[in-house]
Design a protein around this motif. Structure first.
Motif, PDB file in Angstrom:
ATOM      1  N   ALA A 156       0.816  -1.212   0.000  1.00 53.42           N
ATOM      2  CA  ALA A 156       0.000   0.000   0.000  1.00 53.42           C
ATOM      3  C   ALA A 156       0.851   1.265   0.000  1.00 53.42           C
ATOM      4  O   ALA A 156       0.547   2.230  -0.713  1.00 53.42           O
ATOM      5  N   LYS A 157       1.939   1.259   0.777  1.00 54.40           N
ATOM      6  CA  LYS A 157       2.761   2.473   0.920  1.00 54.40           C
ATOM      7  C   LYS A 157       3.798   2.628  -0.179  1.00 54.40           C
ATOM      8  O   LYS A 157       4.050   3.745  -0.656  1.00 54.40           O
ATOM      9  N   GLU A 158       4.422   1.515  -0.609  1.00 58.06           N
ATOM     10  CA  GLU A 158       5.513   1.586  -1.577  1.00 58.06           C
ATOM     11  C   GLU A 158       5.112   1.154  -2.981  1.00 58.06           C
ATOM     12  O   GLU A 158       5.850   1.400  -3.936  1.00 58.06           O
ATOM     13  N   SER A 190      -1.998   0.951   9.931  1.00 62.15           N
ATOM     14  CA  SER A 190      -3.214   1.749   9.764  1.00 62.15           C
ATOM     15  C   SER A 190      -2.919   3.242   9.725  1.00 62.15           C
ATOM     16  O   SER A 190      -3.714   4.029   9.209  1.00 62.15           O
ATOM     17  N   ALA A 191      -1.764   3.649  10.269  1.00 65.51           N
ATOM     18  CA  ALA A 191      -1.410   5.073  10.287  1.00 65.51           C
ATOM     19  C   ALA A 191      -1.334   5.644   8.874  1.00 65.51           C
ATOM     20  O   ALA A 191      -1.592   6.832   8.654  1.00 65.51           O
ATOM     21  N   LEU A 192      -0.983   4.802   7.912  1.00 69.45           N
ATOM     22  CA  LEU A 192      -0.882   5.252   6.523  1.00 69.45           C
ATOM     23  C   LEU A 192      -2.188   5.869   6.061  1.00 69.45           C
ATOM     24  O   LEU A 192      -2.197   6.904   5.378  1.00 69.45           O
ATOM     25  N   TYR A 193      -3.311   5.264   6.409  1.00 74.46           N
ATOM     26  CA  TYR A 193      -4.606   5.728   5.915  1.00 74.46           C
ATOM     27  C   TYR A 193      -4.970   7.080   6.533  1.00 74.46           C
ATOM     28  O   TYR A 193      -5.493   7.960   5.850  1.00 74.46           O
ATOM     29  N   GLN A 194      -4.676   7.261   7.818  1.00 73.28           N
ATOM     30  CA  GLN A 194      -4.951   8.547   8.462  1.00 73.28           C
ATOM     31  C   GLN A 194      -4.065   9.639   7.884  1.00 73.28           C
ATOM     32  O   GLN A 194      -4.533  10.724   7.548  1.00 73.28           O
ATOM     33  N   LEU A 375      -7.358  -2.859  -3.184  1.00 74.30           N
ATOM     34  CA  LEU A 375      -6.080  -2.146  -3.163  1.00 74.30           C
ATOM     35  C   LEU A 375      -5.395  -2.251  -4.513  1.00 74.30           C
ATOM     36  O   LEU A 375      -4.912  -1.249  -5.072  1.00 74.30           O
ATOM     37  N   ASN A 376      -5.365  -3.438  -5.085  1.00 79.29           N
ATOM     38  CA  ASN A 376      -4.731  -3.649  -6.393  1.00 79.29           C
ATOM     39  C   ASN A 376      -5.456  -2.903  -7.509  1.00 79.29           C
ATOM     40  O   ASN A 376      -4.833  -2.457  -8.475  1.00 79.29           O
ATOM     41  N   GLU A 377      -6.757  -2.764  -7.378  1.00 78.82           N
ATOM     42  CA  GLU A 377      -7.544  -2.074  -8.410  1.00 78.82           C
ATOM     43  C   GLU A 377      -7.543  -0.556  -8.239  1.00 78.82           C
ATOM     44  O   GLU A 377      -8.124   0.158  -9.056  1.00 78.82           O
ATOM     45  N   GLY A 378      -6.928  -0.062  -7.164  1.00 77.64           N
ATOM     46  CA  GLY A 378      -6.845   1.385  -6.937  1.00 77.64           C
ATOM     47  C   GLY A 378      -8.066   1.976  -6.268  1.00 77.64           C
ATOM     48  O   GLY A 378      -8.151   3.199  -6.098  1.00 77.64           O
ATOM     49  N   ILE A 434       1.353  -1.257  -8.091  1.00 81.85           N
ATOM     50  CA  ILE A 434       0.172  -0.405  -7.945  1.00 81.85           C
ATOM     51  C   ILE A 434       0.637   1.013  -7.637  1.00 81.85           C
ATOM     52  O   ILE A 434       1.788   1.236  -7.267  1.00 81.85           O
ATOM     53  N   THR A 435      -0.271   1.967  -7.792  1.00 81.42           N
ATOM     54  CA  THR A 435       0.037   3.339  -7.392  1.00 81.42           C
ATOM     55  C   THR A 435      -0.051   3.419  -5.869  1.00 81.42           C
ATOM     56  O   THR A 435      -1.102   3.107  -5.291  1.00 81.42           O
ATOM     57  N   PRO A 436       1.025   3.767  -5.194  1.00 79.29           N
ATOM     58  CA  PRO A 436       1.012   3.745  -3.730  1.00 79.29           C
ATOM     59  C   PRO A 436       0.115   4.820  -3.135  1.00 79.29           C
ATOM     60  O   PRO A 436      -0.192   5.841  -3.772  1.00 79.29           O
ATOM     61  N   ILE A 437      -0.304   4.581  -1.905  1.00 79.59           N
ATOM     62  CA  ILE A 437      -1.064   5.572  -1.136  1.00 79.59           C
ATOM     63  C   ILE A 437      -0.062   6.560  -0.550  1.00 79.59           C
ATOM     64  O   ILE A 437       0.890   6.166   0.132  1.00 79.59           O
ATOM     65  N   ILE A 438      -0.264   7.840  -0.821  1.00 83.05           N
ATOM     66  CA  ILE A 438       0.725   8.861  -0.458  1.00 83.05           C
ATOM     67  C   ILE A 438       0.270   9.642   0.773  1.00 83.05           C
ATOM     68  O   ILE A 438      -0.848  10.158   0.823  1.00 83.05           O
ATOM     69  N   GLU A 439       1.136   9.725   1.767  1.00 81.81           N
ATOM     70  CA  GLU A 439       0.880  10.567   2.932  1.00 81.81           C
ATOM     71  C   GLU A 439       1.150  12.025   2.565  1.00 81.81           C
ATOM     72  O   GLU A 439       2.163  12.331   1.943  1.00 81.81           O
ATOM     73  N   LYS A 440       0.233  12.899   2.954  1.00 81.88           N
ATOM     74  CA  LYS A 440       0.427  14.323   2.648  1.00 81.88           C
ATOM     75  C   LYS A 440      -0.199  15.177   3.735  1.00 81.88           C
ATOM     76  O   LYS A 440      -1.319  14.923   4.168  1.00 81.88           O
ATOM     77  N   ARG A 441       0.544  16.203   4.149  1.00 85.36           N
ATOM     78  CA  ARG A 441       0.042  17.113   5.180  1.00 85.36           C
ATOM     79  C   ARG A 441      -0.842  18.206   4.570  1.00 85.36           C
ATOM     80  O   ARG A 441      -0.651  18.617   3.420  1.00 85.36           O
TER      81      ARG A 441
END
Length: 454
Positions: A156-158, A190-194, A375-378, A434-441
């Motif tokens: 998910a992250k990378e 789970s912190a990735l999603y928040q 997750l794989n399907e975005g 897959i396109t990773p989930i990106i953390e952003k402030r």
């Protein structure tokens, strides 16, 4: 004994509403005092027993929460020195982040009081040999060691698995589970999603669906502990209810799947609302976030230093972060009462509503192929991005406020010469599955504009 409450007549919900309507002097009750959250929960001005349809039983032990020190292992001697010093200064557990499996883990742990100090490892790889070394140490030293291996979180992250394919990752996990009984091996990031902007219902549901993939793929009948790494924000009561709902639903789903698993909540403040300018406000944010973590039932709390965005690890930032938790524990007495949220109509109601909504989303994910498929399907990334965009729009419009950044900003602040770390989203061109989930402030755009003008 005289009971003081006997001197007062009970006040009904209807009487409260009538009194409020009188004080509003003609203003509409619903439009003035009830507000709707991003999770589609209507927050009322007061709550009573009529708002709690059934008592939510969530056993939490605030008296036993541990203060954790994060340590990134680069120079092993300095990491050992830092761990020993942190334990002397009040830390009660250590979380090592290791990116290289050649690290001499026996040397790293040799001088630590392992019988009394839980150790967490955040690993950027999956290695049977490395884990077996930890298992030997855990057995001989009677240590409590959590490996925090999360292949799904890595994907998910990378955007890629630890190794070549999904199958090899889960085969390795199953081999480790069969061999290394003294260790806790599995975790959920789970912190990735928040940190990426998911709303609270999504965070709970994605945590459960993520964990459920391990329930389905891990072959074991022996009791296991799954570490749930969770980030909390500043929506104080909602974050308390979030942690309670996660524990409640984890236990429910584990029992439904006949899985003999328990969860260990490792909680840290979110990065999403932290700011570069007026950085001292970050201490206020992390204080209330740590309070939510304790009251919500965190087992271990690793505070975020106020300067973590732009400074490398440093003694002062670590000490302040650790002392915030020490004050909450030893001077504010947050560890004196177990189940501290029980009996709060507001928190009980929020826990019920969040749990019900998250369970419905979890069931929808499972009915449509499960978390990994989505997750794989975005789909998971897209849903998080939709929530993040709404929150960003609210921040940009000034409705979501970060003091010192988009309200009451000090225009004389200068930060350009203090940046030891790059505090914005980093772009790493690479081939991914897959396109990773990106953390952003939230504050990144404003901060970049201000830096350009310095």
């Amino acid at each position: 004994m005289k009971y003081l409450f006997n001197d007062f007549d009970p006040v009904s919900t209807k009487e409260w509403k009538q009194k409020i309507q009188f004080e509003l002097k003609g203003a509409d009750y619903n439009e003035t005092l009830i507000w709707n959250t991003p999770e589609d929960i209507k927050v009322k001005p007061f709550y009573d027993k009529e708002d709690v349809k059934e008592v939510v039983s969530v056993a939490t032990k605030a008296s036993e929460f541990k203060i954790c020190q994060n340590i990134f292992v680069h120079d092993i001697d300095k990491s050992i020195e830092r761990a020993v010093d942190s334990l002397k200064r009040g830390a009660e557990s250590i979380r090592f982040t290791i990116e290289d499996e050649t690290v001499d883990v026996a040397k790293l742990l040799a001088t630590l009081p392992l019988e009394d100090t839980p150790i967490f490892f955040h690993l950027s790889f999956i290695s049977i040999d490395f884990v077996q070394k930890l298992a030997t140490i855990a057995t001989t030293k009677k240590a409590t060691i959590y490996c925090n291996i999360d292949p799904i979180g890595q994907l998910a992250k990378e955007g890629n698995w630890f190794t070549t394919s999904e199958k090899t990752n889960f085969d390795t996990l199953n081999n480790l589970i069969k061999k290394d009984g003294p260790l806790s091996l599995i975790s959920v990031n789970s912190a990735l999603y928040q940190n990426a902007g998911a709303n609270i219902v999504q965070q709970i549901a994605y945590t459960l669906a993520h964990a459920n993939e391990y329930f389905n793929c891990i072959e074991t009948s022996t009791p296991q502990t799954m570490v749930l790494e969770i980030a909390v924000g500043t929506n104080y009561f909602f974050e308390i209810a979030k942690l309670r709902a996660i524990r409640l639903l984890f236990n429910l789903i584990a029992s439904e799947y006949n899985q003999n698993w328990t969860c260990h909540l490792v909680v840290t403040p979110t990065k999403r609302n932290k700011t570069l300018y007026d950085y001292n406000v970050n201490m206020l944010r992390t204080t209330t976030e740590c309070m939510s973590a304790i009251l919500g039932g965190a087992d271990t709390i690793a505070n975020l230093p106020y300067d973590a965005l732009y400074h490398k690890d440093n003694e002062f930032g670590d000490r302040i972060a650790r002392n915030q938790l020490l004050i909450l524990k030893n001077e504010s007495y947050f560890d004196k009462v177990n189940n501290p949220s029980d009996g709060s109509y507001y928190i009980e109601s929020l826990t019920q509503q969040l749990a019900n909504k998250a369970l419905a989303l979890f069931k929808d994910i499972e009915a449509n192929g499960g978390f990994l498929k989505q997750l794989n399907e975005g789909i998971i990334k897209r849903k998080i991005q939709e929530s993040a965009d709404k929150e960003q729009d609210s921040f940009d419009a000034g409705k979501e406020i970060l003091l010192g950044t988009n309200k009451h900003a000090n225009k004389d602040d200068r930060m350009k010469n203090d940046l030891e770390l790059f505090p914005f989203v980093k772009i790493k061109p690479r081939k991914t599955l897959i396109t990773p989930i990106i953390e952003k402030r939230l504050a990144e755009k404003i901060e970049q504009e201000r830096l350009e003008k310095e």
